[in-house]
Design a protein around this motif. Structure first.
Motif, PDB file in Angstrom:
ATOM      1  N   THR A  68      -0.839   0.147   1.299  1.00  0.00           N
ATOM      2  CA  THR A  68      -1.880   0.888   1.800  1.00  0.00           C
ATOM      3  C   THR A  68      -1.449   2.534   2.167  1.00  0.00           C
ATOM      4  O   THR A  68      -0.367   2.277   2.906  1.00  0.00           O
ATOM      5  CB  THR A  68      -2.064   0.409   3.125  1.00  0.00           C
ATOM      6  N   ILE A  69      -2.079   3.446   1.450  1.00  0.00           N
ATOM      7  CA  ILE A  69      -1.723   4.703   1.701  1.00  0.00           C
ATOM      8  C   ILE A  69      -2.585   5.433   2.966  1.00  0.00           C
ATOM      9  O   ILE A  69      -3.846   4.933   2.788  1.00  0.00           O
ATOM     10  CB  ILE A  69      -1.729   5.540   0.303  1.00  0.00           C
ATOM     11  N   SER A  70      -2.180   6.250   3.480  1.00  0.00           N
ATOM     12  CA  SER A  70      -3.153   6.847   4.591  1.00  0.00           C
ATOM     13  C   SER A  70      -2.493   8.429   4.807  1.00  0.00           C
ATOM     14  O   SER A  70      -1.251   8.763   4.507  1.00  0.00           O
ATOM     15  CB  SER A  70      -2.872   6.147   6.038  1.00  0.00           C
ATOM     16  N   ARG A  71      -3.289   9.086   5.568  1.00  0.00           N
ATOM     17  CA  ARG A  71      -2.948  10.383   5.646  1.00  0.00           C
ATOM     18  C   ARG A  71      -3.660  11.267   6.613  1.00  0.00           C
ATOM     19  O   ARG A  71      -4.570  10.732   7.280  1.00  0.00           O
ATOM     20  CB  ARG A  71      -3.621  11.305   4.416  1.00  0.00           C
ATOM     21  N   VAL A  72      -2.733  12.070   7.535  1.00  0.00           N
ATOM     22  CA  VAL A  72      -3.234  12.700   8.563  1.00  0.00           C
ATOM     23  C   VAL A  72      -3.056  14.276   8.406  1.00  0.00           C
ATOM     24  O   VAL A  72      -1.841  14.743   8.630  1.00  0.00           O
ATOM     25  CB  VAL A  72      -2.472  12.195  10.062  1.00  0.00           C
ATOM     26  N   ASN A  73      -4.150  14.851   8.032  1.00  0.00           N
ATOM     27  CA  ASN A  73      -3.918  16.307   7.700  1.00  0.00           C
ATOM     28  C   ASN A  73      -3.439  17.276   8.743  1.00  0.00           C
ATOM     29  O   ASN A  73      -2.603  18.038   8.757  1.00  0.00           O
ATOM     30  CB  ASN A  73      -5.310  16.930   7.137  1.00  0.00           C
ATOM     31  N   VAL A  78       1.634  12.090   5.014  1.00  0.00           N
ATOM     32  CA  VAL A  78       0.924  10.860   4.377  1.00  0.00           C
ATOM     33  C   VAL A  78       1.919   9.734   4.343  1.00  0.00           C
ATOM     34  O   VAL A  78       3.160   9.752   4.306  1.00  0.00           O
ATOM     35  CB  VAL A  78       0.935  11.359   2.602  1.00  0.00           C
ATOM     36  N   SER A  79       1.396   8.620   4.531  1.00  0.00           N
ATOM     37  CA  SER A  79       2.363   7.464   4.789  1.00  0.00           C
ATOM     38  C   SER A  79       1.856   6.359   4.039  1.00  0.00           C
ATOM     39  O   SER A  79       0.870   6.450   3.555  1.00  0.00           O
ATOM     40  CB  SER A  79       2.150   6.832   6.365  1.00  0.00           C
ATOM     41  N   MET A  80       2.536   5.345   3.700  1.00  0.00           N
ATOM     42  CA  MET A  80       2.126   4.451   2.891  1.00  0.00           C
ATOM     43  C   MET A  80       3.146   3.236   3.457  1.00  0.00           C
ATOM     44  O   MET A  80       4.394   3.137   3.437  1.00  0.00           O
ATOM     45  CB  MET A  80       2.996   4.386   1.475  1.00  0.00           C
ATOM     46  N   GLN A  81       2.520   1.826   3.645  1.00  0.00           N
ATOM     47  CA  GLN A  81       2.732   0.766   4.191  1.00  0.00           C
ATOM     48  C   GLN A  81       3.095   0.047   3.047  1.00  0.00           C
ATOM     49  O   GLN A  81       2.038  -0.161   2.167  1.00  0.00           O
ATOM     50  CB  GLN A  81       1.660   0.310   5.343  1.00  0.00           C
ATOM     51  N   LEU A  82       4.309  -0.655   3.136  1.00  0.00           N
ATOM     52  CA  LEU A  82       4.407  -1.596   1.984  1.00  0.00           C
ATOM     53  C   LEU A  82       4.487  -3.010   2.365  1.00  0.00           C
ATOM     54  O   LEU A  82       5.608  -3.126   3.262  1.00  0.00           O
ATOM     55  CB  LEU A  82       5.791  -1.165   1.224  1.00  0.00           C
ATOM     56  N   ASN A  83       3.669  -3.686   2.132  1.00  0.00           N
ATOM     57  CA  ASN A  83       3.838  -5.164   2.393  1.00  0.00           C
ATOM     58  C   ASN A  83       4.064  -6.404   1.545  1.00  0.00           C
ATOM     59  O   ASN A  83       4.031  -5.866   0.263  1.00  0.00           O
ATOM     60  CB  ASN A  83       2.564  -5.597   3.282  1.00  0.00           C
ATOM     61  N   SER A  84       4.467  -7.257   1.740  1.00  0.00           N
ATOM     62  CA  SER A  84       4.787  -8.513   0.851  1.00  0.00           C
ATOM     63  C   SER A  84       5.755  -7.944  -0.371  1.00  0.00           C
ATOM     64  O   SER A  84       5.143  -7.903  -1.449  1.00  0.00           O
ATOM     65  CB  SER A  84       3.345  -8.752   0.373  1.00  0.00           C
ATOM     66  N   LEU A  85       6.695  -7.271  -0.190  1.00  0.00           N
ATOM     67  CA  LEU A  85       7.678  -6.491  -0.983  1.00  0.00           C
ATOM     68  C   LEU A  85       8.139  -7.556  -1.907  1.00  0.00           C
ATOM     69  O   LEU A  85       8.671  -8.612  -1.393  1.00  0.00           O
ATOM     70  CB  LEU A  85       8.552  -5.709  -0.354  1.00  0.00           C
ATOM     71  N   GLU A  86       8.475  -7.305  -3.039  1.00  0.00           N
ATOM     72  CA  GLU A  86       9.007  -8.027  -3.951  1.00  0.00           C
ATOM     73  C   GLU A  86      10.134  -7.303  -4.759  1.00  0.00           C
ATOM     74  O   GLU A  86      10.290  -6.244  -4.820  1.00  0.00           O
ATOM     75  CB  GLU A  86       8.044  -8.233  -5.281  1.00  0.00           C
TER      76      GLU A  86
END
Length: 121
Positions: A68-73, A78-86
């Protein structure tokens, strides 16, 4: 001049999570910001992007539902949450800024230096 600095990479076991951040300095008004990744021996590929107003996002099929990518101007972040990594997610992750939709390497105007994500099986 725009400068992008990534952080948050590391080593994690399969099924785990990480959060990547991209801190931007300089004028990125109007630019989309996104993430690309490059695994050893492979070409750099698109992962996710968010537009300037944070009203639209794009994801590669391989990460949909997991990242999930998100942004706070206001914070130029900009952040990206990485879940269920493979293990297949192992790569250097690069932050990029450029015109929307920012899904191709040729659309990126600015690049960060990258942060390593390693997922062990």
């Amino acid at each position: 001049q725009v400068r992008l600095v990534e952080s948050g990479g590391g080593l994690v076991q399969a099924g785990g999570s990480l959060r990547l951040s991209c801190a931007a300095s300089g004028r990125i008004n109007g630019y989309a910001v996104g993430w690309f990744r490059q695994a050893p021996g492979k070409e750099r590929e698109f992962v996710a992007a968010v537009n300037w107003r944070a009203s639209a996002t794009n994801y590669a099929d391989s990460v949909k539902g997991r990242f999930t990518i998100s942004r706070v101007n206001a914070e130029n972040t900009v952040s990206m949450q990485l879940n269920s990594l493979e293990p297949e997610d192992t790569a250097v992750y690069y932050c990029a800024a450029g015109p929307w939709p920012l899904t191709r390497l040729s659309q990126a105007t600015y690049w960060g230096q990258g942060t390593q994500v390693t997922v062990s099986s």
